[in-house]
Design a protein around this motif. Structure first.
Motif, PDB file in Angstrom:
ATOM      1  N   GLU A 101       0.827  -1.203   0.000  1.00  0.00           N
ATOM      2  CA  GLU A 101       0.000   0.000   0.000  1.00  0.00           C
ATOM      3  C   GLU A 101       0.864   1.257   0.000  1.00  0.00           C
ATOM      4  OE1 GLU A 101      -3.325   2.024  -0.593  1.00  0.00           O
ATOM      5  OE2 GLU A 101      -3.201  -0.151  -0.564  1.00  0.00           O
ATOM      6  N   LYS A 102       1.946   1.268   0.810  1.00  0.00           N
ATOM      7  CA  LYS A 102       2.857   2.424   0.852  1.00  0.00           C
ATOM      8  C   LYS A 102       3.518   2.634  -0.508  1.00  0.00           C
ATOM      9  CE  LYS A 102       4.065   2.162   5.746  1.00  0.00           C
ATOM     10  NZ  LYS A 102       5.127   1.827   6.710  1.00  0.00           N
ATOM     11  N   VAL A 103       3.980   1.554  -1.118  1.00  0.00           N
ATOM     12  CA  VAL A 103       4.633   1.656  -2.425  1.00  0.00           C
ATOM     13  C   VAL A 103       3.632   2.137  -3.472  1.00  0.00           C
ATOM     14  CG1 VAL A 103       5.740   0.331  -4.272  1.00  0.00           C
ATOM     15  CG2 VAL A 103       6.432  -0.034  -1.902  1.00  0.00           C
ATOM     16  N   LYS A 104       2.414   1.631  -3.420  1.00  0.00           N
ATOM     17  CA  LYS A 104       1.385   2.050  -4.369  1.00  0.00           C
ATOM     18  C   LYS A 104       1.117   3.556  -4.247  1.00  0.00           C
ATOM     19  CE  LYS A 104      -3.307   0.934  -5.762  1.00  0.00           C
ATOM     20  NZ  LYS A 104      -4.503   0.149  -5.495  1.00  0.00           N
ATOM     21  N   LYS A 105       1.019   4.067  -3.015  1.00  0.00           N
ATOM     22  CA  LYS A 105       0.792   5.499  -2.795  1.00  0.00           C
ATOM     23  C   LYS A 105       1.961   6.333  -3.313  1.00  0.00           C
ATOM     24  CE  LYS A 105      -2.387   5.097   1.079  1.00  0.00           C
ATOM     25  NZ  LYS A 105      -2.596   5.275   2.518  1.00  0.00           N
ATOM     26  N   LEU A 106       3.191   5.852  -3.065  1.00  0.00           N
ATOM     27  CA  LEU A 106       4.367   6.572  -3.560  1.00  0.00           C
ATOM     28  C   LEU A 106       4.391   6.601  -5.086  1.00  0.00           C
ATOM     29  CD1 LEU A 106       7.158   5.365  -1.102  1.00  0.00           C
ATOM     30  CD2 LEU A 106       6.278   7.686  -1.340  1.00  0.00           C
ATOM     31  N   LEU A 107       4.052   5.477  -5.709  1.00  0.00           N
ATOM     32  CA  LEU A 107       4.017   5.430  -7.174  1.00  0.00           C
ATOM     33  C   LEU A 107       2.964   6.380  -7.727  1.00  0.00           C
ATOM     34  CD1 LEU A 107       4.489   1.611  -7.851  1.00  0.00           C
ATOM     35  CD2 LEU A 107       6.110   3.451  -8.355  1.00  0.00           C
ATOM     36  N   ASP A 108       1.833   6.438  -7.070  1.00  0.00           N
ATOM     37  CA  ASP A 108       0.781   7.375  -7.502  1.00  0.00           C
ATOM     38  C   ASP A 108       1.273   8.817  -7.421  1.00  0.00           C
ATOM     39  OD1 ASP A 108      -1.014   5.355  -8.082  1.00  0.00           O
ATOM     40  OD2 ASP A 108      -2.067   5.505  -6.159  1.00  0.00           O
ATOM     41  N   LYS A 109       1.983   9.143  -6.333  1.00  0.00           N
ATOM     42  CA  LYS A 109       2.522  10.500  -6.183  1.00  0.00           C
ATOM     43  C   LYS A 109       3.526  10.803  -7.291  1.00  0.00           C
ATOM     44  CE  LYS A 109       1.952  11.133  -1.214  1.00  0.00           C
ATOM     45  NZ  LYS A 109       2.634  11.409   0.052  1.00  0.00           N
ATOM     46  N   ILE A 110       4.372   9.843  -7.591  1.00  0.00           N
ATOM     47  CA  ILE A 110       5.372  10.035  -8.645  1.00  0.00           C
ATOM     48  C   ILE A 110       4.686  10.241  -9.989  1.00  0.00           C
ATOM     49  CG2 ILE A 110       7.210   8.877  -9.944  1.00  0.00           C
ATOM     50  CD1 ILE A 110       8.023   7.560  -7.228  1.00  0.00           C
ATOM     51  N   LYS A 111       3.668   9.425 -10.269  1.00  0.00           N
ATOM     52  CA  LYS A 111       2.925   9.549 -11.530  1.00  0.00           C
ATOM     53  C   LYS A 111       2.248  10.910 -11.645  1.00  0.00           C
ATOM     54  CE  LYS A 111       1.957   4.651 -12.115  1.00  0.00           C
ATOM     55  NZ  LYS A 111       0.915   3.596 -12.039  1.00  0.00           N
ATOM     56  N   ASN A 112       1.852  11.463 -10.520  1.00  0.00           N
ATOM     57  CA  ASN A 112       1.193  12.773 -10.508  1.00  0.00           C
ATOM     58  C   ASN A 112       2.178  13.939 -10.450  1.00  0.00           C
ATOM     59  OD1 ASN A 112      -1.403  11.669 -10.609  1.00  0.00           O
ATOM     60  ND2 ASN A 112      -1.460  11.412  -8.385  1.00  0.00           N
ATOM     61  N   GLY A 113       3.460  13.618 -10.542  1.00  0.00           N
ATOM     62  CA  GLY A 113       4.471  14.658 -10.580  1.00  0.00           C
ATOM     63  C   GLY A 113       4.847  15.257  -9.234  1.00  0.00           C
ATOM     64  N   GLU A 114       4.399  14.646  -8.153  1.00  0.00           N
ATOM     65  CA  GLU A 114       4.735  15.165  -6.828  1.00  0.00           C
ATOM     66  C   GLU A 114       6.167  14.789  -6.471  1.00  0.00           C
ATOM     67  OE1 GLU A 114       1.852  14.295  -3.717  1.00  0.00           O
ATOM     68  OE2 GLU A 114       0.362  13.879  -5.272  1.00  0.00           O
ATOM     69  N   LYS A 115       6.822  15.665  -5.727  1.00  0.00           N
ATOM     70  CA  LYS A 115       8.166  15.370  -5.253  1.00  0.00           C
ATOM     71  C   LYS A 115       8.067  14.511  -4.004  1.00  0.00           C
ATOM     72  CE  LYS A 115      10.519  19.359  -7.074  1.00  0.00           C
ATOM     73  NZ  LYS A 115      11.387  20.488  -6.801  1.00  0.00           N
ATOM     74  N   ILE A 116       8.940  13.541  -3.928  1.00  0.00           N
ATOM     75  CA  ILE A 116       8.969  12.633  -2.781  1.00  0.00           C
ATOM     76  C   ILE A 116      10.203  12.975  -1.965  1.00  0.00           C
ATOM     77  CG2 ILE A 116       8.976  10.242  -2.014  1.00  0.00           C
ATOM     78  CD1 ILE A 116       6.551  11.008  -3.757  1.00  0.00           C
ATOM     79  N   ILE A 117      10.002  13.495  -0.759  1.00  0.00           N
ATOM     80  CA  ILE A 117      11.105  13.849   0.127  1.00  0.00           C
ATOM     81  C   ILE A 117      10.897  13.187   1.463  1.00  0.00           C
ATOM     82  CG2 ILE A 117      12.328  15.747   1.259  1.00  0.00           C
ATOM     83  CD1 ILE A 117      11.332  17.555  -1.016  1.00  0.00           C
ATOM     84  N   HIS A 118      11.931  12.542   1.961  1.00  0.00           N
ATOM     85  CA  HIS A 118      11.849  11.899   3.284  1.00  0.00           C
ATOM     86  C   HIS A 118      12.874  12.486   4.201  1.00  0.00           C
ATOM     87  CE1 HIS A 118       8.955   8.760   2.413  1.00  0.00           C
ATOM     88  NE2 HIS A 118       9.482   8.730   1.218  1.00  0.00           N
TER      89      HIS A 118
END
Length: 118
Positions: A101-118
């Motif tokens: 579920e976490k990976v799916k949400k991250l992939l969705d964010k990436i597909k939507n052009g959102e930046k992923i910062i941890h």
């Protein structure tokens, strides 16, 4: 390696021990830029989900490589593959529903052009 059971979207492989060891051997030799070499590889499986391959490489003329006891070598060296030093927390368990579920949400964010910062 020609695979006769392919369709348009998938390629299927079923490799025996010799095929797997040959692929690993060529990969390691290419990675280390060994050129010509003599090698010995084996699987070690102690039945505790810790299946591994131990490999030794030497000069092409070095016949002593074939005399090495890879089971003894296994006890003398540490893991040194590409994934040997990845912190345990970085390994993802694909069978865990939370992880999926976490990976799916991250992939969705990436597909939507959102930046992923941890």
């Amino acid at each position: 390696m020609k695979n006769k059971k392919n369709d348009k979207k998938h390629h299927y492989f079923k490799l025996n021990v010799d095929d797997i060891l040959e692929i690993v051997c060529h990969h390691l030799a290419d990675q280390e830029e060994l050129g010509t070499y003599n090698s010995k590889l084996t699987f070690i499986d102690e039945g505790n989900d810790d299946l591994r391959i131990v490999a030794a490489f030497g000069e092409l003329e070095d016949e002593s490589i074939t005399e090495l006891d890879l089971f003894k070598l296994d006890k003398e060296i540490d893991y040194n593959g590409d994934h040997a030093n990845i912190p345990e927390g970085c390994n993802l368990d694909p069978t865990n529903p939370e992880t999926r579920e976490k990976v799916k949400k991250l992939l969705d964010k990436i597909k939507n052009g959102e930046k992923i910062i941890h």
